[in-house]
Design an enzyme around this catalytic site. Structure first.
Site, short mmCIF file in Angstrom:
data_model
loop_
_atom_site.label_atom_id
_atom_site.label_comp_id
_atom_site.label_asym_id
_atom_site.label_seq_id
_atom_site.Cartn_x
_atom_site.Cartn_y
_atom_site.Cartn_z
CG ASP A 125 50.45 85.28 18.29
OD1 ASP A 125 51.14 86.31 18.10
OD2 ASP A 125 49.35 85.30 18.86
NE ARG B 148 19.17 82.85 14.61
CZ ARG B 148 18.81 81.94 15.52
NH1 ARG B 148 18.34 80.77 15.11
NH2 ARG B 148 18.94 82.19 16.80
#
Length: 401
Positions: free
Chosen positions: A288, A241
């Site tokens: 990274d 949602r």
């Protein structure tokens, strides 16, 4: 037209008189990964620092049968290695870190900073820009301080600040034309204006360390953001949602998504999801990496924060957050094709082709084509590095049976 790393603004004089011929060598018998696919029993001709289309019959041959030849790896997001930090080390330290990653196949990298005081970051930008002008790195990436305290990861919360365009401009100016990317939490005050500023100056605006909603992320992409900093990490999870930034970044064809493929930062299913929705032409594997990459376990500093590296995993001593990685791109490549079962061509796209294109350097690096720099990696059948060449010179001489 894009220029090769370090070539921007370099004055060149036309040589006079007889010039010595370029050294030519021909690498033969390999499985060569080209933009058009894999060529079995292929050859790559190296003339001087470039790949050539033709070689004289007398040119020496190096038989690399039974091996793969792939383009040199390009790392968009790298904080250090070999025990050295790009964020706080001396010039010699930074060069040591660069060399460490070159030994693992990374022939081009962008040096990344971490959150710090603005004046300190400006000073680091000046130091790193000199190395970029010399061609040692391909530019500077600022990861922080313009990130969300809700998703700070291994960044000092006390030093975070909103992305005021004036502050962003200060760092761009300090890098003297060598700023390549700035990671922002674009939902913060000033975020969208900073994205527009970066786009106007030809600097990549990357969405990361963000608490943005789906709608806010779409707005930032429309403003000019084109990269997702280590997708999935340091951002809200994908919800049915509240899809958050992940869905917006995956679905937009204008966005390249960074992935840290070390087996710690991402579940294999997350990597598969990214490749399925973004496609191989929109994924860039990054490291990274922090100081411990290619060096070993122990205690390190990442900016002002102390990090414990144990069994190759870096975590903050205080709080336990993942603090970058100890990854090198050869390991990311091997994992991609042996664990994640990606085609070799897809791995090459993610490690070489796509990041070169994103940096505007695809006319000089990123693929094994005539006219481009002779940056290449020799891999054996197990996808372990057996040789590394940068600009026509062997950094790791071929280790053949």
């Amino acid at each position: 037209m894009a220029t090769a790393p370090g070539a921007r603004g370099t004055a060149r004089t036309t040589p006079t008189g007889p010039q010595p011929p370029h050294h030519v060598q021909v690498l033969t018998g390999a499985r060569v990964v080209l933009p058009t696919g894999v060529v079995d029993d292929g050859s790559v001709i190296v003339e001087g620092d470039r790949i050539a289309a033709h070689a004289p019959d007398s040119a020496p041959r190096v038989d690399v049968s039974g091996h793969w030849l792939v383009p040199g790896f390009v790392d968009l997001h790298n904080h250090g290695g070999g025990g050295a930090s790009f964020t706080s080390g001396t010039v010699e330290d930074v060069l040591q870190g660069i060399h460490t990653h070159r030994l693992h196949g990374t022939t081009t990298l962008v040096a990344s900073t971490v959150t710090g005081e603005m004046d300190f970051l400006a000073q680091r930008a000046g130091l790193l820009s000199e190395l970029a002008e010399q061609g040692d790195i391909a530019g500077v990436h600022f990861e922080g301080p313009f990130i969300s305290p809700c998703r700070k990861g291994a960044h000092s919360e006390e030093l975070l600040r909103d992305p005021d365009p004036a502050d962003v401009r200060k760092l761009i100016d300090a890098a003297r034309g060598q700023a390549r990317m700035v990671t922002l939490a674009t939902e913060l005050p000033g975020g969208l204006d900073s994205v527009r500023l970066l786009a106007e100056h030809g600097v990549i605006a990357a969405i990361g360390h963000t608490d943005a909603t789906y709608e806010q992320t779409v707005e930032a992409i429309d403003a000019g953001a084109t990269v997702a900093t280590h997708l999935f990490n340091a951002m809200p999870v994908l919800g049915h949602r509240s899809p958050g930034p992940i869905a917006a970044l995956l679905e937009d064809p204008r966005v390249t998504v960074e992935l840290i493929n070390d087996g710690t930062h991402l579940h294999p299913a997350a990597l598969e999801l990214a490749f399925h929705h973004a496609g191989a032409d929109r994924v860039a594997f990054i490291t990274d990496a922090m100081d411990a990459a290619g060096f070993g376990d122990g205690r390190y500093m990442l900016g002002p924060l102390e990090v414990e590296v144990s069994e190759g995993v870096a975590r903050l001593v205080e709080g336990g957050s993942i603090a970058g990685s100890t990854l090198t791109l050869d390991r990311a490549f091997k994992r991609a094709v042996t664990v994640d079962r990606l085609p070799v061509e897809a791995a090459v796209q993610a490690l070489s082709v796509n990041p070169a294109r994103l940096l505007g350097l695809s006319d000089a690096i990123g693929s094994l084509e005539p006219g481009k720099y002779a940056d290449l990696v020799l891999l054996d059948d197990d996808f372990d590095v057996r040789g590394v060449m940068r600009h026509g010179e062997w950094i790791v001489a071929p280790r053949l049976p």
